[in-house]
Write a protein that holds these residues in place. Structure first.
Motif, PDB file in Angstrom:
ATOM      1  N   THR A 107      31.635   2.891  24.782  1.00  0.00           N
ATOM      2  CA  THR A 107      32.897   3.606  24.590  1.00  0.00           C
ATOM      3  C   THR A 107      33.684   3.758  25.881  1.00  0.00           C
ATOM      4  O   THR A 107      34.767   4.338  25.873  1.00  0.00           O
ATOM      5  CB  THR A 107      32.648   5.007  23.990  1.00  0.00           C
ATOM      6  N   ASN A 108      33.157   3.248  26.980  1.00  0.00           N
ATOM      7  CA  ASN A 108      33.898   3.306  28.251  1.00  0.00           C
ATOM      8  C   ASN A 108      33.621   2.038  29.051  1.00  0.00           C
ATOM      9  O   ASN A 108      32.487   1.784  29.462  1.00  0.00           O
ATOM     10  CB  ASN A 108      33.497   4.541  29.058  1.00  0.00           C
ATOM     11  N   ILE A 109      34.668   1.253  29.242  1.00  0.00           N
ATOM     12  CA  ILE A 109      34.547  -0.034  29.933  1.00  0.00           C
ATOM     13  C   ILE A 109      35.388  -0.007  31.201  1.00  0.00           C
ATOM     14  O   ILE A 109      36.562   0.370  31.175  1.00  0.00           O
ATOM     15  CB  ILE A 109      35.036  -1.201  29.034  1.00  0.00           C
ATOM     16  N   TYR A 126      52.349   3.050  38.280  1.00  0.00           N
ATOM     17  CA  TYR A 126      50.934   2.951  37.957  1.00  0.00           C
ATOM     18  C   TYR A 126      50.078   3.552  39.069  1.00  0.00           C
ATOM     19  O   TYR A 126      50.461   3.584  40.233  1.00  0.00           O
ATOM     20  CB  TYR A 126      50.529   1.488  37.754  1.00  0.00           C
ATOM     21  N   GLU A 127      48.889   3.993  38.691  1.00  0.00           N
ATOM     22  CA  GLU A 127      47.923   4.518  39.649  1.00  0.00           C
ATOM     23  C   GLU A 127      46.836   3.477  39.914  1.00  0.00           C
ATOM     24  O   GLU A 127      46.652   2.538  39.136  1.00  0.00           O
ATOM     25  CB  GLU A 127      47.289   5.800  39.109  1.00  0.00           C
ATOM     26  N   ARG A 128      46.126   3.658  40.996  1.00  0.00           N
ATOM     27  CA  ARG A 128      45.038   2.736  41.332  1.00  0.00           C
ATOM     28  C   ARG A 128      43.939   2.789  40.264  1.00  0.00           C
ATOM     29  O   ARG A 128      43.314   1.782  39.950  1.00  0.00           O
ATOM     30  CB  ARG A 128      44.456   3.099  42.706  1.00  0.00           C
ATOM     31  N   GLU A 129      43.729   3.968  39.712  1.00  0.00           N
ATOM     32  CA  GLU A 129      42.741   4.124  38.637  1.00  0.00           C
ATOM     33  C   GLU A 129      43.370   4.943  37.522  1.00  0.00           C
ATOM     34  O   GLU A 129      44.027   5.957  37.771  1.00  0.00           O
ATOM     35  CB  GLU A 129      41.485   4.830  39.151  1.00  0.00           C
ATOM     36  N   SER A 130      43.218   4.510  36.277  1.00  0.00           N
ATOM     37  CA  SER A 130      43.818   5.215  35.156  1.00  0.00           C
ATOM     38  C   SER A 130      43.109   4.850  33.859  1.00  0.00           C
ATOM     39  O   SER A 130      42.308   3.912  33.817  1.00  0.00           O
ATOM     40  CB  SER A 130      45.305   4.870  35.038  1.00  0.00           C
ATOM     41  N   GLU A 131      43.422   5.612  32.826  1.00  0.00           N
ATOM     42  CA  GLU A 131      42.929   5.289  31.492  1.00  0.00           C
ATOM     43  C   GLU A 131      43.955   4.379  30.822  1.00  0.00           C
ATOM     44  O   GLU A 131      45.161   4.626  30.906  1.00  0.00           O
ATOM     45  CB  GLU A 131      42.730   6.566  30.666  1.00  0.00           C
ATOM     46  N   GLN A 138      39.010   1.701  27.771  1.00  0.00           N
ATOM     47  CA  GLN A 138      39.134   1.121  29.106  1.00  0.00           C
ATOM     48  C   GLN A 138      39.473   2.140  30.189  1.00  0.00           C
ATOM     49  O   GLN A 138      40.374   2.963  30.016  1.00  0.00           O
ATOM     50  CB  GLN A 138      40.253   0.068  29.114  1.00  0.00           C
ATOM     51  N   THR A 139      38.747   2.063  31.282  1.00  0.00           N
ATOM     52  CA  THR A 139      39.164   2.692  32.537  1.00  0.00           C
ATOM     53  C   THR A 139      39.620   1.560  33.440  1.00  0.00           C
ATOM     54  O   THR A 139      38.841   0.659  33.740  1.00  0.00           O
ATOM     55  CB  THR A 139      38.013   3.472  33.200  1.00  0.00           C
ATOM     56  N   VAL A 140      40.885   1.592  33.834  1.00  0.00           N
ATOM     57  CA  VAL A 140      41.486   0.475  34.565  1.00  0.00           C
ATOM     58  C   VAL A 140      41.519   0.768  36.062  1.00  0.00           C
ATOM     59  O   VAL A 140      41.988   1.826  36.486  1.00  0.00           O
ATOM     60  CB  VAL A 140      42.912   0.198  34.056  1.00  0.00           C
ATOM     61  N   VAL A 141      41.026  -0.178  36.840  1.00  0.00           N
ATOM     62  CA  VAL A 141      41.074  -0.092  38.296  1.00  0.00           C
ATOM     63  C   VAL A 141      41.868  -1.282  38.830  1.00  0.00           C
ATOM     64  O   VAL A 141      41.623  -2.425  38.434  1.00  0.00           O
ATOM     65  CB  VAL A 141      39.658  -0.084  38.914  1.00  0.00           C
ATOM     66  N   SER A 142      42.835  -1.010  39.689  1.00  0.00           N
ATOM     67  CA  SER A 142      43.704  -2.058  40.232  1.00  0.00           C
ATOM     68  C   SER A 142      43.525  -2.134  41.745  1.00  0.00           C
ATOM     69  O   SER A 142      44.211  -1.426  42.499  1.00  0.00           O
ATOM     70  CB  SER A 142      45.165  -1.753  39.888  1.00  0.00           C
TER      71      SER A 142
END
Length: 412
Positions: A107-109, A126-131, A138-142
């Motif tokens: 449930t969390n990728i 956008y943030e460096r890390e976000s939902e 998804q937890t998105v990291v850029s």
């Protein structure tokens, strides 16, 4: 976790950074194949599998094999800058399904994206890390969120990383070749290097302009005005965004709806987020179906025979799908009815459910089948209120009626 890989320079750098930082190539890469990629992108993807630096990286493709881009353009119109439905249908939906199969019961990728703030005004927020707003799990990291084009190219050249040859042809971005966000320079290059595709796409756009009644369709297309299109004006399918009803004169909190799509068993699927379906309590002759909440109380009563278009909805409990007033509860019901009438299988609903409870697929006869798994659904209501009026396509096909925006109701 996985790296979202598009074959462009940003995802190439992100891939290199992630595998280098983790010290292993054994990091899954998902290639979102929109079916509208440059030929050079497919060539680069194949090279990526065998290059010295990226060799051994597991990469799988996410592709929507049920939908055809040009056919959808004829039905709902081409995507525009503010209505890029193509991303949802051909990228988000496909990646959601790939994630579901690759990471069963997760449930969390953690997802690594090559998004950068300097790319656009919207991405600058956008943030460096976000939902992820589109894929709930998804937890998105850029990692390169603050990089400029200069930084990206300097990294590629100093690290001697192979890259997509489309950039050597002059393209500044190598996403979908017909993206409405492309500028006139990209369109010129497409005309030079992909003339047949360019000509076919221009003809499709001109035919669409004629369909919606533009007085000078070729000028409308060649000046790029089609990219600013909003709503479903001139499209027959847009009428399904309108839901009409009359409050019941004899019963409180009851509404008589006139649907544009006959009642089928699928209608009850859309009411599962409100509770559990019970067909035994109601009057079968009248087509009554009860929706029971977790405590065994009646939340909603539906009354309408299969095959007809008349539906009576009685709200017995206000807090359906976390509603706090009767007006909000009415809106929640109308969201699901909008979805029932408008569903085109875009799969956006699949993405917002982190419990994999929603399944949307196209049947053999060309219709869309919407299913909610009773055992997986926790009745959180996220799928009900996530999109405007409950359905992503509602935003794409919104129309105005007598000077007002017809969101989900048309009071008689």
């Amino acid at each position: 976790m996985f790296v979202s890989f598009s074959g462009g320079k940003d995802s190439t750098v992100t891939s290199h950074l992630v595998t280098k930082a983790l010290g292993t190539n054994n990091v899954l890469h998902i290639f979102g194949d929109t079916t509208l990629e440059f030929e050079k992108t497919y060539e680069y993807k194949n090279r990526f599998r065998t290059n010295e630096v990226s060799k051994g990286i597991p990469i799988i493709s996410a592709k929507n094999r049920e939908k055809n881009f040009e056919e959808l353009c004829e039905t709902i119109g081409p995507p525009s800058r503010v209505m890029r439905w193509c991303c949802t249908v051909f990228k988000t939906g496909a990646i959601t399904r790939t994630i579901t199969s690759a990471f069963i019961n997760k449930t969390n990728i953690l997802t690594f994206y090559g998004i950068r703030k300097s790319e656009s005004v919207s991405r600058s927020k956008y943030e460096r890390e976000s939902e992820s707003p589109k894929i709930a799990k998804q937890t998105v990291v850029s990692p390169i969120i603050d990089w400029l084009d200069y930084d990206v190219w300097l990294y590629i050249l100093t690290e001697k990383i192979d890259f997509n040859e489309a950039y050597e042809l002059g393209f500044s971005r190598v996403g979908c070749w017909c993206c409405p966000n492309n500028g006139f320079w990209s369109e010129f290059l497409t005309k030079v290097h992909m003339y047949d595709q360019y000509k076919n796409w221009r003809n499709l756009l001109i035919n669409f302009a004629k369909k919606i009644g533009k007085p000078d369709p070729e000028v409308y297309i060649d000046t790029g005005n089609w990219k600013a299109r909003q709503g479903g004006y001139g499209l027959e399918v847009a009428n399904t965004s309108i839901i009409s009803f009359k409050p019941c004169a004899t019963e409180d909190n009851s509404f008589n709806y006139e649907l544009q799509k006959p009642i089928t068993e699928e209608l009850y699927e859309l009411f599962k987020p409100f509770g559990y379906i019970n067909k035994d309590l109601g009057n079968k002759r009248l087509g009554e179906v009860y929706i029971i909440d977790k405590k065994g109380k009646v939340a909603v009563v539906l009354q309408g025979r299969i095959g007809t278009t008349k539906l009576k909805v009685t709200i017995k409990k206000i807090n359906i799908a976390r509603a706090r007033s009767m007006k909000v509860a009415e809106g929640k019901v109308q969201c699901q009815l909008t979805k029932y009438q408008m569903c085109m299988g875009c799969r956006a609903c699949e993405g917002v459910c982190k419990y994999n409870a929603i399944s949307v697929k196209e049947t053999d006869n060309g219709t869309t089948e919407y299913k909610i798994n009773d055992e997986k659904c926790i009745r959180c209501g996220e799928c009900v209120g996530h999109f405007n009026a409950g359905c992503y396509m509602r935003k794409v096909l919104a129309i105005k009626y007598k000077g007002f925006n017809v969101v989900s109701i048309n009071k008689s």
